[in-house]
Design a protein around this motif. Structure first.
Motif, PDB file in Angstrom:
ATOM      1  N   THR B  88     -22.572 -16.928 -15.501  1.00 27.43           N
ATOM      2  CA  THR B  88     -23.568 -15.862 -15.328  1.00 27.43           C
ATOM      3  C   THR B  88     -23.639 -15.459 -13.855  1.00 27.43           C
ATOM      4  O   THR B  88     -23.052 -16.118 -13.001  1.00 27.43           O
ATOM      5  N   PRO B  89     -24.380 -14.380 -13.534  1.00 27.66           N
ATOM      6  CA  PRO B  89     -24.538 -14.019 -12.115  1.00 27.66           C
ATOM      7  C   PRO B  89     -25.145 -15.177 -11.312  1.00 27.66           C
ATOM      8  O   PRO B  89     -25.919 -15.992 -11.845  1.00 27.66           O
ATOM      9  N   ASN B  90     -24.800 -15.205 -10.020  1.00 29.93           N
ATOM     10  CA  ASN B  90     -25.142 -16.329  -9.137  1.00 29.93           C
ATOM     11  C   ASN B  90     -26.589 -16.794  -9.250  1.00 29.93           C
ATOM     12  O   ASN B  90     -26.878 -18.001  -9.285  1.00 29.93           O
ATOM     13  N   ALA B  91     -27.514 -15.830  -9.269  1.00 27.72           N
ATOM     14  CA  ALA B  91     -28.924 -16.186  -9.127  1.00 27.72           C
ATOM     15  C   ALA B  91     -29.447 -17.000 -10.295  1.00 27.72           C
ATOM     16  O   ALA B  91     -30.502 -17.626 -10.201  1.00 27.72           O
ATOM     17  N   THR B  92     -28.700 -17.006 -11.396  1.00 26.59           N
ATOM     18  CA  THR B  92     -29.189 -17.699 -12.590  1.00 26.59           C
ATOM     19  C   THR B  92     -28.555 -19.074 -12.787  1.00 26.59           C
ATOM     20  O   THR B  92     -28.952 -19.815 -13.683  1.00 26.59           O
ATOM     21  N   TRP B 187     -23.703  -5.804 -10.048  1.00 27.59           N
ATOM     22  CA  TRP B 187     -24.566  -6.938  -9.715  1.00 27.59           C
ATOM     23  C   TRP B 187     -24.050  -7.696  -8.501  1.00 27.59           C
ATOM     24  O   TRP B 187     -24.819  -8.365  -7.814  1.00 27.59           O
ATOM     25  N   LYS B 188     -22.759  -7.549  -8.234  1.00 21.94           N
ATOM     26  CA  LYS B 188     -22.195  -8.322  -7.128  1.00 21.94           C
ATOM     27  C   LYS B 188     -22.738  -7.899  -5.773  1.00 21.94           C
ATOM     28  O   LYS B 188     -22.621  -8.633  -4.795  1.00 21.94           O
ATOM     29  N   ASP B 190     -25.931  -6.770  -5.448  1.00 21.39           N
ATOM     30  CA  ASP B 190     -27.388  -6.744  -5.597  1.00 21.39           C
ATOM     31  C   ASP B 190     -27.944  -8.084  -5.109  1.00 21.39           C
ATOM     32  O   ASP B 190     -27.742  -9.120  -5.753  1.00 21.39           O
ATOM     33  N   GLN B 193     -29.318 -10.668  -7.314  1.00 20.53           N
ATOM     34  CA  GLN B 193     -28.452 -11.434  -8.204  1.00 20.53           C
ATOM     35  C   GLN B 193     -27.454 -12.333  -7.467  1.00 20.53           C
ATOM     36  O   GLN B 193     -26.939 -13.274  -8.045  1.00 20.53           O
ATOM     37  N   VAL B 194     -27.150 -11.980  -6.214  1.00 20.05           N
ATOM     38  CA  VAL B 194     -26.136 -12.789  -5.514  1.00 20.05           C
ATOM     39  C   VAL B 194     -26.723 -13.611  -4.379  1.00 20.05           C
ATOM     40  O   VAL B 194     -26.052 -14.486  -3.843  1.00 20.05           O
TER      41      VAL B 194
END
Lengths: 385, 385, 385, 385
Positions: B88-92, B187-188, B190, B193-194
């Motif tokens: 999933t995206p980094n932040a999660t 998202w990369k 944002d 998210q990152v």
């Protein structure tokens, strides 16, 4: 154009030297000039030997450059030297240059121009005051595809340039330190002969000059780390330099003479927002252009659709390597054109495409700024002036 | 070794994702495991689609990872997942990891491990407390010739290592910004998210991990310059890092996602006083070894006389490229061996050759130290802990 | 499309085999199919071992392919094999194929299809009569940039093609003959198992198939010289073939398994009157296009502006090598599409992009024509039919 | 050694010529000789221009080579030419050579030596009868790494050589035919000026000479196919040649001047049972040595541990390309040593390392045998004598 073969003299470059013979080959390659006099070594016998191998008139071979300057300055017009090539250790460049400048000879000077920025600036003043030409031997800028690279940037084909990466990695030092028989260039690590800097003054300035020649960018400030990995004597043999150019572009210089196994690894990469270019000295006849849209083009020396400067700088056709001596000879060719231009019109201010004494000043400024930043723990340091 | 096919689940990696499918291919390549459950997207319909394309049992395809963790934790032994892949995206990453750790699943986590050093350290504590395995997907370390490079350094073949140069230059951003249709990874860029870093967190940590894997050197302090050339949002997309390693070696990292025309230009050069090595991701099956005495050797994947790890990491013979998925599968293979080892002997402390949660902590420490140094005007900054 | 995972069986490919595991990885890479049964070796214990490593149901692992054909043909619909992969020595391909064809299984056959042209033609008739699909494993045609090369030719970008040069140079034989421990493939030089030809049947047919796939040209006649440099047994391990294509283009094939120091040196060059292309298996993700006007372009796997087939054949993005297994998996992907198409519509005559039994016939025709020309002292010989 | 600068004259090589200026640069590169006279063009004005650009004494610049031979033969000892360079179209070589031989001048002759084998043999007799030296300009054999390649073979490092592959692929013709402005060398496709062969006589003989120089192998018989793809006039511009060497080794020559997009693609591969070597003119400073045991070594011009001939043939150090002119100058250097040796000792039979009139005879034999075999439908044809 005054129609005669030009006459050159040489100081240094005697038996065993690397760069002296290259100067001679480059100077004579196009048949426009001949080396006819020289003080090839401080040892008169070795100088005589060198002169003899070149079949020079023994009366024009000297063991001392002062004597050479004196005697050659008295030659009649039909024999008088047009220029003198200085191929001695760094620390003597300024003195040799002064000796010949005072007699009005044009000069070719091996890089680095001097051993300090002050010395370089003084020499620049002397050259200007004497109204003479000085060509500095940044030979890499003579390659056709370096000229093409410069054209590509100037023509805006890369878009806005925002990043420049230059590497100059050599591996001769690890080899020599391990092979005593190979240590012919002891003077190169003797601070008395090279000044305060080893790698930056020897090859860092080539990197600086190449990047500036191709991009036209001026360094505003830099932040450097240097090391003395192998050579000792308080001299740096390795360094990395972060650069901020005037206008906002950034640079990264990696300079080292202790890169075990490397040969003469000079490369330049310039990134713009539309395209980037890569030139590597190991394959000097290629220029790689990479497009934002992921389309790679390789442009070749001798090929069609090069710029006029790149075409003029090539001697052999596509697929036939000209080599480094020919690149060097391109500098000489421009230098000769400048000499002939001055001879025709002493007040001419035409510029020609060869590195000048001012490039030498900028090179020494780079060296000193790097050392200063490294000594102040990688502080961002404004380019010395 | 418990003789059964392992079972994996996946979070993220749904339609249009790049890395999810690569995880699946790598996880299943050797036939040792199968992905049998997943929450491929937060959109249940898209998740169902992804599960259907993989012919999964629809009852094990979820639109929510909490539900997946809950339901899968209740599966009987013969169906229970052995591990879960977080793509999933980094932040999660941290939250997803926590959800599965509390039910005792081993984890595979896409890099970067987290969006801050603190978060990474907390996750490391959780993993340790749960007594579970976490594999971080630094896939480049799975290549056979990277393992050979590590062996060459460890065996002392380079002599004393004094310099490391790593480049990671990508050109996707200039391409995407210029081709709106290609902007699938919004998202990369944002920060929500990152995290606070773009290039360093996305690819800088690969460079850091690769250099550390091969040389074993630990960064003591670093001095960095970063820039936001194109991406904006306060995120850096370009940076250069001077490094001082514990023990005196130096490093140079050049990390950029705005290198127009580059593809996925990761390379590593390690210089010792006897030999140097060069590995380039564009030709991953070659390892160039250059000797102090100017003798170059190219060693090839699949060839004889490689180390045991490089041989084991190759699937196809000499001259047949395995590709990146196979390198990635080498990480999985080690991860599976660790799972089977733990299953046989829960108290085992054998180590295996895959990147762990601790590598993730060190990666985030690198990112934060780089940002801190860059913000303090390239001040030498001790590696964050 | 019938929505279920396809089921495959395998004959051969047991412990120590090279190509069997590659078939399994390729067949399963995209998650569209699984190998669920096999007769991996004539030695039942070794077959059992192989099945166990793949976690197969032991009741579907056999020591004899006849038994396998018999038993698997009786499986109920939900378990019945969709296809069988034949990865046995050359001389057995036809018999194994016949055994499974008579029960109506689709086939994947390792190259070469057979050990003689007559045998190949008989197999082609059987396949046609059975109304089944046979995919021949010319894996090189699965590479994305080979598909791009084919597109470039078909789109006329080269102009009129007048010359094709294919090289396939391997060096395994000199290595193995000198390293007794490495001789695992003794059957490869046993005429009883490979037929009358070594190099031409083993790799010459890959060259023939690759050239034909990319250019569409048909060989009219050829003139060959072969040699048995090292292998003996009356088998050729080296050969050069001059080719005249229908329509006037010429070809040159250089095929050798005794090229000391080479790895798997397959390359293709196609010259048209406007442009030429070069593809080299050592760098499979690049396609070099050279223009009449001396402008070189390198096109990359994963890049924009490729043809649809090259895009579909790539799994990882630009700069990430997919490797050979992925190329092979592209063949399987097309084969599966054909199976599903036939299942939906048994009378379908849609063609798919994988090598067929007819390619196998043409390959054997090439082998026999080469041997015949070489035996008649390099006489121009019409392609056998 | 008689200590004086040697004096050369030149016939041909006037304005616009490619090879004349290369001869001059090569002849003068080491400062051992100077071109002091010439008949640079049959057009007296153009000849005068060329002489003027070289700053020659106008009294020694001629519009006619007969006049030049006559007048120069009457020069006093201190001005008399030591050698004459023939850089005229092929069809005139023999006549020009005869004119100067009868006055006792040594000769340098541009390749091909003649336009037929008979003419070549007659010239060889004349040279022998005159007791003069003739150097043929197969410049590629002057490269340091070609000399190293020869050394490697002679020292047995490859083991027994069994295969030789030479390619010489040029793309100038497709370019020129499509760019009317570029057609400066019309004489090259005029049978009256080049003889019966285009590609074989122009570049095929370079390939033949290079392979023979490096391996020492003699062609026993050959089997050839040629084509006139673009040039017409009954001249071949493309050909492939199968070769049987005395002693059993085999060869493959691929010669073409219509390889669209190629530059000057000369390469040589030599396979022995222990090692193989590859030399490519596009990277002339590298020699790739590949071992039976799959270990690749790259040896570099200027590096340590080269043979004495390769060291002597290099001018610049490791990593600095010498280029083709320097390779050519190596031939001249050996030629001058031979002249000086003859001057000291007229009966000397020492041999020197430059291509001779006999190489020219063998080259023409190759050309005629290729044409004969191709005309007899690729019949194996014994090498003409």
């Amino acid at each position: 154009m005054p129609h005669r073969k030009l006459r050159g003299g040489m100081v240094g470059g005697g038996p065993g030297a690397f760069i002296g013979p290259v100067h001679r080959m480059a100077a004579e390659l196009d048949g426009e000039a001949a080396i006819v006099a020289g003080a090839f070594s401080r040892d008169p016998e070795r100088s005589r030997q060198a002169g003899s191998q070149l079949f020079l008139d023994p009366s024009r071979v000297y063991g001392d450059y002062h004597e050479m300057a004196e005697r050659e300055s008295q030659m009649p017009a039909g024999q008088r030297l047009d220029f003198v090539v200085i191929a001695t250790p760094n620390a003597t460049h300024a003195a040799v240059a002064a000796a010949f400048l005072q007699h009005g000879f044009h000069l070719v000077c091996e890089k680095p121009l001097a051993v300090s920025l002050d010395e370089a600036k003084a020499l620049e003043r002397d050259v200007r005051n004497a109204g003479r030409l000085l060509m500095l031997s940044h030979a890499y800028t003579g390659y056709p595809m370096v000229k093409q690279a410069r054209h590509v940037v100037a023509a805006g084909e890369l878009g806005t340039v925002f990043k420049v990466i230059v590497e100059y990695h050599q591996g001769a030092l690890p080899y020599r330190l391990h092979n005593p028989a190979a240590q012919q260039k002891a003077w190169k690590s003797d601070p008395a002969q090279v000044g305060r800097s080893l790698a930056m003054a020897d090859i860092g300035i080539h990197a600086e000059n190449l990047a500036r020649y191709v991009t036209g960018l001026e360094i505003e400030e830099l932040c450097a780390e240097t090391a003395s990995v192998m050579v000792g004597h308080g001299l740096e043999d390795d360094g990395s330099v972060l650069v901020r150019y005037r206008g906002g572009a950034r640079g990264l210089f990696s300079i080292s003479q202790v890169c075990t196994g490397e040969h003469n690894g000079l490369s330049l990469r310039v990134y713009g927002d539309r395209r980037s270019l890569t030139w590597r000295h190991e394959t000097p006849d290629l220029l790689l252009i990479r497009d934002r849209d992921r389309f790679d083009t390789t442009v070749h020396k001798g090929g069609p659709s090069l710029c006029a400067e790149a075409i003029a700088a090539g001697r052999l056709p596509l697929g036939h390597p000209d080599g480094m001596t020919a690149g060097f000879a391109n500098l000489y060719r421009q230098f000769y054109a400048a000499i002939r231009d001055r001879e025709e019109n002493p007040r001419s201010d035409r510029t020609f495409d060869f590195p000048t004494v001012h490039d030498g000043v900028l090179g020494m400024a780079f060296v000193e700024t790097v050392l200063q930043s490294a000594q102040s723990s990688a502080k961002w340091t404004a380019m010395a002036r």
